[in-house]
Scaffold this motif. Structure first.
Motif, PDB file in Angstrom:
ATOM      1  N   ASP A 185      -6.422   5.261   2.920  1.00  0.00           N
ATOM      2  CA  ASP A 185      -5.448   4.956   1.866  1.00  0.00           C
ATOM      3  C   ASP A 185      -4.013   5.293   2.258  1.00  0.00           C
ATOM      4  N   VAL A 186      -3.648   4.999   3.483  1.00  0.00           N
ATOM      5  CA  VAL A 186      -2.262   5.186   3.920  1.00  0.00           C
ATOM      6  C   VAL A 186      -1.395   4.084   3.305  1.00  0.00           C
ATOM      7  N   ALA A 187      -0.231   4.435   2.851  1.00  0.00           N
ATOM      8  CA  ALA A 187       0.678   3.452   2.278  1.00  0.00           C
ATOM      9  C   ALA A 187       1.076   2.416   3.323  1.00  0.00           C
ATOM     10  N   ASP A 188       0.969   1.140   2.987  1.00  0.00           N
ATOM     11  CA  ASP A 188       1.406   0.061   3.878  1.00  0.00           C
ATOM     12  C   ASP A 188       2.879  -0.276   3.682  1.00  0.00           C
ATOM     13  N   CYS A 189       3.489   0.264   2.634  1.00  0.00           N
ATOM     14  CA  CYS A 189       4.916   0.078   2.359  1.00  0.00           C
ATOM     15  C   CYS A 189       5.320  -1.399   2.277  1.00  0.00           C
ATOM     16  N   GLY A 190       4.455  -2.194   1.682  1.00  0.00           N
ATOM     17  CA  GLY A 190       4.758  -3.602   1.480  1.00  0.00           C
ATOM     18  C   GLY A 190       4.477  -4.502   2.664  1.00  0.00           C
ATOM     19  N   LEU A 191       3.912  -3.963   3.733  1.00  0.00           N
ATOM     20  CA  LEU A 191       3.639  -4.758   4.932  1.00  0.00           C
ATOM     21  C   LEU A 191       2.239  -5.365   4.873  1.00  0.00           C
ATOM     22  N   GLU A 192       2.013  -6.356   5.741  1.00  0.00           N
ATOM     23  CA  GLU A 192       0.687  -6.931   5.883  1.00  0.00           C
ATOM     24  C   GLU A 192      -0.266  -5.827   6.343  1.00  0.00           C
ATOM     25  N   PRO A 193      -1.346  -5.540   5.601  1.00  0.00           N
ATOM     26  CA  PRO A 193      -2.206  -4.386   5.892  1.00  0.00           C
ATOM     27  C   PRO A 193      -2.723  -4.314   7.321  1.00  0.00           C
TER      28      PRO A 193
END
Length: 221
Positions: free
Chosen positions: A197-205
């Motif tokens: 569950d690391v934040a992707d910060c709006g990026l493509e996972p």
């Protein structure tokens, strides 16, 4: 408590906020203060009122110093001509230590870029190599650490265009580049691998996961 001092290589796509978001997703709270202004050298920051005021607040556990994009490489290539580069670094580091004696100083090894004939150094690898050498020489003056951002950028840059690590100007970091830098600095602070569950910060996972893997390989291995 974290202090970030730098320029557009830190504020593009709001790097400090991204670092904070990644940390929060991993169960850590980072209180980040930042003094950022385009094109600034560490010497210019030492004379900047906002930078000095933030330093004087004290109590920092970590301080990330990000110099002008060519300065460490120039120093590594010609330590006599560019002797002011480590002098500026030492002046700023000493100022931080005066108000935060236990602070871990981390000099950022930033990335190479193609424009201006690779910063005047001819090719991506040579530019990266000199940036790293200069950063290590500077950090070695007072036992500081080095954040190996440039090494990770070179891996991604050479990886057949899998992720565009630089922005459209071929100099500044892209959104993905900002994320990679934040991942590397997070790992340096915590010394622990990412969990789920690391934040992707709006990026493509998938691309975010790829960059986290590069960061872990660069920092932890």
């Amino acid at each position: 408590d974290i202090l970030c001092i730098g320029n557009s290589f830190t504020y593009y796509f709001n790097g400090p906020s991204m670092l904070k978001e990644i940390a929060w997703s991993q169960g850590h709270y980072f209180d980040i203060s930042a003094s950022l202004k385009g094109g600034q050298t560490l010497g210019q920051h030492a004379g900047r009122i906002l930078t000095r005021k933030l330093i004087e607040e004290g109590g920092y556990d970590f301080a990330f110093l990000q110099d002008q994009s060519q300065a460490p490489a120039r120093y590594a290539a010609d330590s006599t001509k560019y002797a002011y580069v480590p002098q500026d670094y030492m002046a700023l580091s000493s100022m931080i230590k005066a108000y935060s004696p236990e602070c871990r100083i981390i000099m950022e090894h930033t990335w190479a870029y193609p424009v201006i004939d690779f910063g005047g150094f001819g090719d991506f690898h040579r530019f990266t190599e000199l940036l790293g050498q200069g950063a290590r020489m500077m950090a070695g003056l007072n036992g500081a650490e080095v954040s190996p951002i440039g090494e990770a950028f070179e891996i991604v840059y050479n990886d057949n265009g899998k992720v565009r690590i630089l922005d459209t100007d071929d100099k500044h970091q892209s959104h993905y580049g900002t994320y990679l830098k934040a991942c590397i600095n997070y790992l340096l602070i915590t010394g622990e691998a990412f969990h789920s569950d690391v934040a992707d910060c709006g990026l493509e996972p998938g691309k975010a996961a790829y960059l986290r893997d590069i960061a872990e390989r660069t920092v932890l291995n």
